[in-house]
Design an enzyme around this catalytic site. Structure first.
Site, short mmCIF file in Angstrom:
data_model
loop_
_atom_site.label_atom_id
_atom_site.label_comp_id
_atom_site.label_asym_id
_atom_site.label_seq_id
_atom_site.Cartn_x
_atom_site.Cartn_y
_atom_site.Cartn_z
N TRP A 1 -19.75 16.30 10.96
CA TRP A 1 -18.79 15.98 9.91
C TRP A 1 -19.15 16.68 8.60
O TRP A 1 -20.30 16.66 8.16
CB TRP A 1 -18.78 14.46 9.67
CG TRP A 1 -18.05 13.71 10.75
CD1 TRP A 1 -17.44 14.23 11.86
CD2 TRP A 1 -17.86 12.30 10.83
NE1 TRP A 1 -16.89 13.24 12.61
CE2 TRP A 1 -17.12 12.04 12.02
CE3 TRP A 1 -18.22 11.23 10.02
CZ2 TRP A 1 -16.74 10.76 12.41
CZ3 TRP A 1 -17.85 9.95 10.41
CH2 TRP A 1 -17.12 9.71 11.58
N GLU B 1 -5.68 -3.57 -0.61
CA GLU B 1 -6.08 -4.63 0.34
C GLU B 1 -7.29 -5.42 -0.15
O GLU B 1 -7.63 -6.45 0.43
CB GLU B 1 -6.42 -4.03 1.70
CG GLU B 1 -5.23 -3.44 2.46
CD GLU B 1 -4.94 -1.99 2.10
OE1 GLU B 1 -5.33 -1.55 0.99
OE2 GLU B 1 -4.34 -1.29 2.92
N THR C 1 0.87 -1.18 0.00
CA THR C 1 0.00 0.00 0.00
C THR C 1 0.90 1.22 0.00
O THR C 1 1.99 1.21 0.56
CB THR C 1 -0.85 0.06 1.28
OG1 THR C 1 0.02 0.16 2.39
CG2 THR C 1 -1.71 -1.17 1.40
N LYS D 1 -14.08 17.85 10.84
CA LYS D 1 -14.97 17.86 12.00
C LYS D 1 -15.21 19.29 12.42
O LYS D 1 -14.34 19.94 12.98
CB LYS D 1 -14.35 17.05 13.15
CG LYS D 1 -14.56 15.55 12.95
CD LYS D 1 -13.78 14.71 13.94
CE LYS D 1 -13.63 13.29 13.41
NZ LYS D 1 -12.26 12.77 13.51
#
Lengths: 543, 543
Positions: free
Chosen positions: A441, A331, A185, A436
């Site tokens: 959010w 992944e 990754t 935030k």
């Protein structure tokens, strides 16, 4: 009672056998500086046998790692078949990583051999002396190999050593759970982490790509993987094409819009895969120079970052090309979801669903959880971290790194979003990029999607920056169209009827280019750092 | 080096979870006497949970067998999900077998429970007392259950017992290699033999059906399995549709051309699967009554016996419906090959390839071997017995019956034919039906295919009959169109420029109906016996 079915392992060797026998006449075409090179799948199989013979001869046994440092071309495809099918592990090095990352990765993986494209020799040469486990470099293509020699490694010429070997190889019987390939990754934080694909996961993922709810690759297709073969196995497109007996077109290093459009016109692929940036470039090129025909494409799979609705609509309405979002990550092999709205969906809802990351393909399960790990309902409202599981999803990292990313059998994706009752996933942010503000959010991705639809905006990134009153507020970083004089006030007004009022950014900056990571995504960490260092000229706009 | 992928088992439970969550709004519609019944996949999942609760309550544990004696309908589909997902084994009894065969099969399998459609109660009732292991019968539908009671079994009403149960069930975690379902082959010789499918083989087969080189079922499809769900799991179409989130249309017992055409017009399926006889009936019905629209079908999968070219061309040219041959058998789950000619194949060659049994789908490997077991080349000329292997191909029969059908990891199919370099398989005969004339082989199937194209021929079967000079010669058994006066001389002349001279049959007989096996195939054993007993009026035609 026992099943009476055969115990037939799902392996890349089975894909190799199928592609080079049943689909032996199908062709892979690779772009070169001045034209194209071709070979049949039968010849590809012969070259894979030759390469496997070379690798055995230089001592590759068991599950040793053979790395590649390559573009999308025939030789890279040959390693995709030869290395896993001989029982070794293919490690596709990401050429766009920084030298330190590449050295770290190759050392951790313990790569024994690197197959390198000569056009990348100058990039690899300075790193080579630091790669302790590498004993041999196999150089593909012409050019001076002297810089590679300084690494105190044996340097072989790919064409020369293959030519001396037999076109037959006795492929071993393999356990489907054995390691076939690995990718790291390219996380922007911490060290890269290795994902080790098994033969089984590669086979099943390729099969899923070939299903209609995936990309539906079949023997009547011609597939153009623009997405690099060093990036999550080019989304599994090469294995899927080989499995399906579809022709392949490989762009090598010719990834600019002009070259790609030329390839599409000449070789008429029906399916292509690339990140949105690439298709954005293609769209802008076609706007300036519309006398090109890309209509051979029946489907463009697009992912890696959220796909702007405007891009999808332009391709479909102007060029008759359907762009479908695919979501996944290294992944997840990577295809986990695809955005196929159910039939009979009314037009406006169809487009709303097309803008989502899509539904899980069968085999993949998805759920969202809150900060405490409680599973949230799929009601299209609750927002939490996306977790996935399935036969081609990672359950750990190589050497057990970063166990915090796994939650009793589920992969924690680090993506935040919601799931509707039919399983359509809308990712609103990377967990670490969520803004935030006043306890609520704000989705940076949704703001970016609206902004990019403005005719004067070429690129837009939104990050959270510290705010005394609200804790965090959004900063919009804009690349405007050349010659445009669009202002922050105008863009804020453009947003005003499209998002809730308290999402509207006060902070705006116009730049020539947005910082990107080594794989071309917006580097939000770098954007925040530049903001903190006053590198940006920020205008403040309030009502 | 170990793979880091999750250990996620491939199970019917995973299909159940996927279908009833992501595709919860999709619908299954079943034909009834006077109309249709419907439920959503979400409701289907609730009914499956109720059925599993019923089965647990009456003592079904572990891998006990739950048999069905049912048509294609919602309740049968419910058993497809509930029985394997609870860990038990679904045994679909073939209602068309003879009573002795059914008793033999149910006893050998050790069925504990039979779910029976009340429309079939009269057929099952006389056999029931002979089924030693069966303790409970669950009757689906209305009607008098008294005849079933004579079997000294507990008789429950499906609707009543389900209604009392919870719509939740805690589906157990299962090993993908565990037994999920079983089917018996309906071979015309010897006792039927059991094939036990695993969860893994069922999942992989469904996935293969969903690939573009298979039937390409996706969420935009609506699937009509005409092929019975008691016959090789209806070619895996139900599991594939559930996996893909395609709607399902189940015809129940309404399998006549008029009913099927009505269903197609009203419910507009995009994919259907049935044996050639069914499509032949549909074709003849449409010829007489052309004011019907079956154009919703994008693809008709057809197999079970060779599909006449004339049938495929008529459907494609007259009704815009593509018929593709699928080849397989109970032992192959059943889809092993599909006839998709590569793109760019010239028209005449396209049709020649469409007439073959097709290429193996990825996962399946095919080869032909001679009488000594030597593998023959795929040169399109050598003729031998077809052998196949793959993850959804049987490696043995239940209880190890008839080991002669397995050849070190390969299934001996009992079919004889040739394979071309691209893997297209042309089956020329069942091994036992091949006509051996003067030391050479004559294909009964190829003669039948040519004969059926004659406008006055409704059905044609060719068998080998003893001949003093040539050892065997072909006998043609013809069902002529009503009112036609076509003669053996005319048919022989019709064949003359289409097959080699020494294949032309001398012996001809015209009959009202050709004997068929319990599953509707020509019963060539019976034909040969009738010929031997002088049951046929045979005309001899020589030049």
């Amino acid at each position: 009672m026992h099943s009476t079915m055969q115990n037939y392992p799902l392996t890349i060797t089975a894909i190799l056998r199928h592609a080079t026998s049943v689909h032996r006449a199908r062709r892979v075409t690779a772009a070169t500086e001045g034209g194209y090179r071709q070979c049949s799948y039968r010849e590809l199989g012969q070259q894979a046998a030759q390469l496997a013979n070379v690798l055995r001869r230089i001592g590759i046994t068991g599950d040793q790692r053979v790395a590649t440092f390559m573009w999308n071309n025939i030789e890279h495809l040959t390693t995709y078949l030869a290395v896993p099918a001989m029982g070794a592990v293919l490690h596709t090095l990401n050429i766009r990583l920084f030298a330190d990352q590449i050295a770290y990765i190759a050392n951790e993986a313990g790569d024994a051999v690197i197959v390198v494209d000569m056009s990348l020799a100058a990039l690899l040469a300075p790193i080579l002396p630091r790669l302790d486990s590498v004993h041999t470099v196999i150089a593909v293509g012409d050019g001076d190999t002297a810089p590679l020699e300084h690494g105190r490694k044996t340097v072989l010429r790919y064409a020369d050593v293959l030519a001396r070997e037999s076109t037959e190889f006795s492929w071993p019987d393999l356990d489907e759970y054995s390691a076939a390939a690995m990718c790291y990754t390219s996380g922007t934080t911490g060290n890269p982490k290795g994902v080790v694909y098994s033969h089984r996961s590669s086979f099943l993922h390729a099969m899923a790509v070939c299903t209609s709810n995936g990309i539906g690759i079949g023997s009547t297709d011609c597939v153009l993987p623009v997405v690099p073969m060093f990036h999550a196995n080019a989304w599994g497109l090469p294995y899927a094409a080989l499995m399906a007996g579809a022709d392949l077109v490989l762009p090598d290093r010719h990834l600019d819009a002009r070259s790609l459009i030329g390839m599409i016109e000449k070789l008429r692929p029906t399916v292509a895969g690339a990140v949105p940036t690439i298709w954005n470039d293609v769209m802008h090129y076609l706007e300036k120079d519309p006398a090109h025909d890309i209509s051979s494409l029946r489907l463009v799979a697009c992912g890696g970052s959220a796909v702007p609705m405007s891009l999808m609509r332009t391709f479909e309405e102007k060029y008759g090309v359907q762009i479908r979002q695919l979501w996944g990550m290294t992944e997840t092999s990577p295809m986990a979801t695809m955005a196929w709205p159910p039939p009979g969906t009314p037009d406006h809802q169809h487009w709303a669903l097309r803008a989502t990351q899509g539904q899980p393909v069968c085999g993949v399960e998805a759920r969202i959880v809150d900060d405490d790990g409680t599973v949230l309902p799929n009601d299209g409202k609750a927002v939490g971290e996306l977790e996935v599981r399935g036969p081609w999803i990672a359950g750990s990292y190589y050497l057990g790194r970063d166990e915090s990313k796994f939650d009793s059998g589920w992969l924690r994706t680090g993506d935040v979003g919601r799931i509707d009752p039919q399983g359509f996933i809308t990712l609103t942010d990377r967990a670490k990029d969520v803004i935030k503000s006043g306890g609520e959010w704000i989705s940076s991705v949704e703001l970016e999607n609206v902004l990019i639809a403005h005719p004067d905006v070429i690129e837009a990134a939104v990050v959270g920056v510290p705010d005394e009153r609200w804790q965090e507020r959004p900063l919009a970083v804009i690349v405007a169209r050349e010659g445009s004089s669009v202002s922050a006030e105008q863009l804020r007004a453009f947003l005003a009827d499209k998002v809730v009022r308290w999402w509207l950014p006060e902070r705006w900056t116009f730049v020539d280019a947005i910082p990107r990571t080594s794989v071309g995504k917006f580097d939000k960490k770098a954007i925040r750092a530049r903001y903190a260092q006053n590198d940006y000229a920020v205008s403040e706009v309030r009502d």
